[in-house]
Design an enzyme around this catalytic site. Structure first.
Site, PDB file in Angstrom:
ATOM      1  N   LYS A 107       4.398   5.926   3.241  1.00  0.00           N
ATOM      2  CA  LYS A 107       4.443   4.460   3.190  1.00  0.00           C
ATOM      3  C   LYS A 107       4.410   3.929   1.756  1.00  0.00           C
ATOM      4  O   LYS A 107       5.045   2.946   1.427  1.00  0.00           O
ATOM      5  CB  LYS A 107       3.299   3.863   4.010  1.00  0.00           C
ATOM      6  CG  LYS A 107       1.929   4.355   3.575  1.00  0.00           C
ATOM      7  CD  LYS A 107       1.038   4.719   4.747  1.00  0.00           C
ATOM      8  CE  LYS A 107       1.261   6.170   5.134  1.00  0.00           C
ATOM      9  NZ  LYS A 107       0.336   6.755   6.064  1.00  0.00           N
ATOM     10  N   GLY A 136       1.073   5.625  12.631  1.00  0.00           N
ATOM     11  CA  GLY A 136       0.973   6.984  13.168  1.00  0.00           C
ATOM     12  C   GLY A 136       1.893   7.276  14.322  1.00  0.00           C
ATOM     13  O   GLY A 136       3.115   7.216  14.186  1.00  0.00           O
ATOM     14  N   ILE A 138       2.500   5.642  17.072  1.00  0.00           N
ATOM     15  CA  ILE A 138       3.127   4.527  17.803  1.00  0.00           C
ATOM     16  C   ILE A 138       4.578   4.387  17.355  1.00  0.00           C
ATOM     17  O   ILE A 138       4.825   4.200  16.168  1.00  0.00           O
ATOM     18  CB  ILE A 138       2.395   3.195  17.532  1.00  0.00           C
ATOM     19  CG1 ILE A 138       0.886   3.319  17.811  1.00  0.00           C
ATOM     20  CG2 ILE A 138       3.003   2.076  18.348  1.00  0.00           C
ATOM     21  CD1 ILE A 138       0.084   2.063  17.446  1.00  0.00           C
ATOM     22  N   GLU A 192      -9.445   7.803   2.222  1.00  0.00           N
ATOM     23  CA  GLU A 192      -8.509   8.383   1.262  1.00  0.00           C
ATOM     24  C   GLU A 192      -9.281   8.794   0.001  1.00  0.00           C
ATOM     25  O   GLU A 192     -10.383   8.296  -0.258  1.00  0.00           O
ATOM     26  CB  GLU A 192      -7.454   7.340   0.849  1.00  0.00           C
ATOM     27  CG  GLU A 192      -6.651   6.764   1.987  1.00  0.00           C
ATOM     28  CD  GLU A 192      -5.296   7.432   2.152  1.00  0.00           C
ATOM     29  OE1 GLU A 192      -4.943   8.315   1.357  1.00  0.00           O
ATOM     30  OE2 GLU A 192      -4.594   7.068   3.110  1.00  0.00           O
ATOM     31  N   ASP A 203      -3.127   0.392   1.765  1.00  0.00           N
ATOM     32  CA  ASP A 203      -2.392   1.259   2.692  1.00  0.00           C
ATOM     33  C   ASP A 203      -1.795   0.440   3.831  1.00  0.00           C
ATOM     34  O   ASP A 203      -0.608   0.562   4.153  1.00  0.00           O
ATOM     35  CB  ASP A 203      -3.365   2.320   3.227  1.00  0.00           C
ATOM     36  CG  ASP A 203      -2.839   3.040   4.446  1.00  0.00           C
ATOM     37  OD1 ASP A 203      -2.020   3.955   4.259  1.00  0.00           O
ATOM     38  OD2 ASP A 203      -3.229   2.683   5.577  1.00  0.00           O
ATOM     39  N   LYS A 207       2.318  -0.684   4.847  1.00  0.00           N
ATOM     40  CA  LYS A 207       2.946  -0.609   6.173  1.00  0.00           C
ATOM     41  C   LYS A 207       3.522  -1.970   6.573  1.00  0.00           C
ATOM     42  O   LYS A 207       4.634  -2.063   7.095  1.00  0.00           O
ATOM     43  CB  LYS A 207       1.917  -0.132   7.199  1.00  0.00           C
ATOM     44  CG  LYS A 207       1.415   1.284   6.915  1.00  0.00           C
ATOM     45  CD  LYS A 207       0.180   1.638   7.739  1.00  0.00           C
ATOM     46  CE  LYS A 207      -0.335   3.024   7.378  1.00  0.00           C
ATOM     47  NZ  LYS A 207      -1.696   3.295   7.935  1.00  0.00           N
TER      48      LYS A 207
END
Lengths: 428, 428
Positions: A107, A136, A138, A192, A203, A207
């Site tokens: 990403k 993930g 989905i 992370e 993060d 996305k």
């Protein structure tokens, strides 16, 4: 019989190892479903000798992912190294330059270089897919790009960082402070290496910027995502929100308006009884709203070996089936530069502040809001703690600019101790 | 520039008219996203002169859908007439025979003739897609066939008849009897011309049989779906279930077991706090479980012009993009004939019965269960109404065969008035 589709996999962490396992253990299933054998030709990772729970003996090894990406026996370069630049970008670029298709879970790389990479793919007739980069397991990229392609998308929302949702859920259910919930997530290995990527909303913001590009046919613009992490959310906020029928979620919202593209990743209040409000723990949820379809809600695991490998395989199998589609669902050259909206769509806001113990203090706060044209939906003052009293205000719909003016005015009166917490109430 | 993709649309009810509107009003969007113009060449419906809120003047008219399906200027035949046989099947067959691709929303036709039509499509190199046939606007066929293709699917569940869910929700929230809720749904126009298609679970069973075929690579076998409608669900059951933390849903469950394929569409108890339990009103939900991805939940509108047209357009745009995929996600010739499971996977069961007012009556019921090896998780007896008392039993996990034996034994003792209501408790 067709020739096999040959993969070169760079990055053999849990996801990379998961992909290798699926290719090895489900060969018959994959071939039956795609009409083509899927094989691994070569792999690459930082450490060759690590035990990954799966044999790599059948595959060529490359120390250099760029060399892997351009091998003659690789049709699809599977990039699972991560990192916005460095080896991931170098190898992805090399693969596309060589006309090879790429599947990635990265990403950060796409949020920063998605437009350039999509243009490169297009110029070389290569395909670049990234289902595993968002939410993930989905299949939300596919839903948005393909299944819902007949819609004008009006809004996309998502809880897309399981770690933040875990922390907020633990604060709520366990009565933990932010720091204690953070430490617990850390001990569980959920964070992370740079925790700010998670708790700072970066993060999840990456996305969101990718979903926006597909939804509105615009160039990825991560820099325009208004980012706010969860670090300032207190257990008090979570309790007060719950009292009023809300939950606090790190929610991404992307909306095309007449004033430009709104992209925001920030802690928000959502109704406790809505699907987003009911999403507890590390699960992800994406909500897509289209002019035809209305609201589609998708929920599933946002991370982990199996779910992420499932998403990677979805992309690989599309390629095996011969599906060729532009990176963001339309020609890269046709993606427009969106003007970021200068201001957020008006909304109700939640304010929490410490009021100093002085006659007329509450009246001054109320007056500041009134003078900015903001009406109060609910207000609660709690008992004094030492010299201040917590005050909670929920406003009717207001612009953020008016709210900021009101807060400045409040602060100028000297009756507010510190800076108020401001959270948007998102209608879902 | 590529040539346009030309549609022939048969059936101009709300969905057909909705598709025409999208093609007319979103021409630029569709072309930008697919790289190809999408046009309507010709249309067909029962009545030519009806006002459908959209102009048909630009399109050729055919009275006969078979003639429409085989026109030279039609690349994709869009079948929106409905009905398992008759004109829909004749025209679909004619289109496939002529090597033309077909997009349909017709669950009944596919549930009954899916295998034959898939084989015909394959023999003629044509594509047959049906996203709109299952769960309206939710892109679940695409998710199962493509996005999750790297998974062994372990279970598929769904609330896929909005009318039944509306009736059950109204019984619960409005305290209505089944008949009153049914009449209300009827007055709102929610029921099919033959209501048994809805409340008998047939329509939802059609959909489940299609999902099973994709999930397990098996030939559609609607006849093997164990069907039970909602007509026997009483307001008492809904209240008792709620008391124990459950909701009653018309739930489809499809599961491949060592004993064969289990397919059931029946009223079930599900935990009130689960996503399925929280699904109120006319909305649909599909839950897919895979060995890699875990559980994916998808929720959205299951019917209506916009949502269904959105699904049709998703299929049409896939064809415009050149995606070619087998009807059920793998070659029709490779779909296996599944042995229907002789018995359902053991589960907890909910029983409600009327016990006659006689000493030892409850003991006899408990004994009958015990003798069948069924242990009782919870039992409640309520006060007598005239000569009988309602008794409610929730069992631990049991086979249906053992339960049926126990019920037979109970009935033989003469202490139970009428036939007990038996509902499965589905773990979700």
């Amino acid at each position: 019989m067709t020739t096999p589709l040959r993969l070169g996999i760079a990055g053999l962490g849990t996801v990379g190892a998961g992909v290798v396992k699926i290719v090895r253990q489900k060969a018959a299933l994959l071939s039956e479903r795609t009409g083509r054998d899927i094989q691994v030709s070569a792999v690459s990772a930082r450490h060759r000798d690590k035990d990954r729970g799966v044999s790599l003996a059948d595959y060529a090894w490359e120390d250099d992912p760029v060399a892997l990406a351009t091998r003659d026996d690789v049709d699809v370069f599977v990039e699972l190294m991560g990192g916005s630049d460095g080896p991931a970008k170098a190898a992805t670029t090399a693969a596309l330059e060589a006309g090879k298709d790429v599947v990635t879970a990265n990403k950060a790389m796409l949020a920063h270089h998605g437009q350039a990479l999509a243009e490169l793919a297009e110029a070389r007739g290569a395909i670049l897919r990234f289902e595993a980069a968002v939410a993930g397991g989905i299949p939300v990229i596919k839903a948005l790009t393909e299944g819902l392609a007949g819609n004008e998308i009006t809004r996309v929302m998502g809880v897309m960082n399981g770690t933040c949702n875990y922390i907020l859920t633990r604060m709520e259910t366990g009565g933990l402070t932010y720091q204690d919930a953070f430490d617990e997530a850390d001990a569980l290995g959920y964070l992370e290496a740079d925790p700010e990527l998670d708790v700072g909303g970066i993060d999840a913001g990456h996305k969101l910027s990718l979903l926006s590009a597909i939804a509105y046919g615009t160039q990825v613009n991560f820099d325009a995502v208004e980012l706010e992490g969860i670090g300032r959310v207190s257990i008090d906020d979570i309790r007060q929100a719950a009292d009023m029928g809300y939950k606090i979620k790190l929610l991404g919202v992307s909306r095309m308006t007449g004033r430009g593209l709104e992209q925001r990743m920030a802690p928000c209040l959502v109704p406790a009884t809505s699907p987003l409000g009911r999403l507890d723990g590390g699960t992800n949820m994406v909500v897509i709203e289209g002019d035809q379809v209305g609201q589609i809600v998708m929920r599933g695991a946002g991370a982990g070996e199996g779910p992420t490998a499932s998403a990677v395989m979805g992309d690989v199998m599309d390629l095996a089936r011969g599906f060729r589609i532009s990176t963001f669902g339309q020609a890269a050259s046709s993606l427009k530069v969106a003007t970021p909206a200068a201001a957020a769509t008006p909304a109700g806001y939640y304010l929490r502040m410490s009021l100093v113990d002085r006659p007329g203090a509450l009246a001054k706060v109320a007056a500041a809001l009134g003078e900015s044209g903001i009406s109060i939906a609910r207000m609660r003052q709690y008992g004094h703690e030492k010299d201040t009293a917590p005050v909670l205000i929920v406003t009717h719909k207001a612009t953020r600019a008016a709210l900021d003016t009101a807060i400045e005015a409040m602060l100028a009166t000297g009756v507010v101790d510190g800076v108020p917490v401001v959270l948007r109430i998102e209608r879902v």
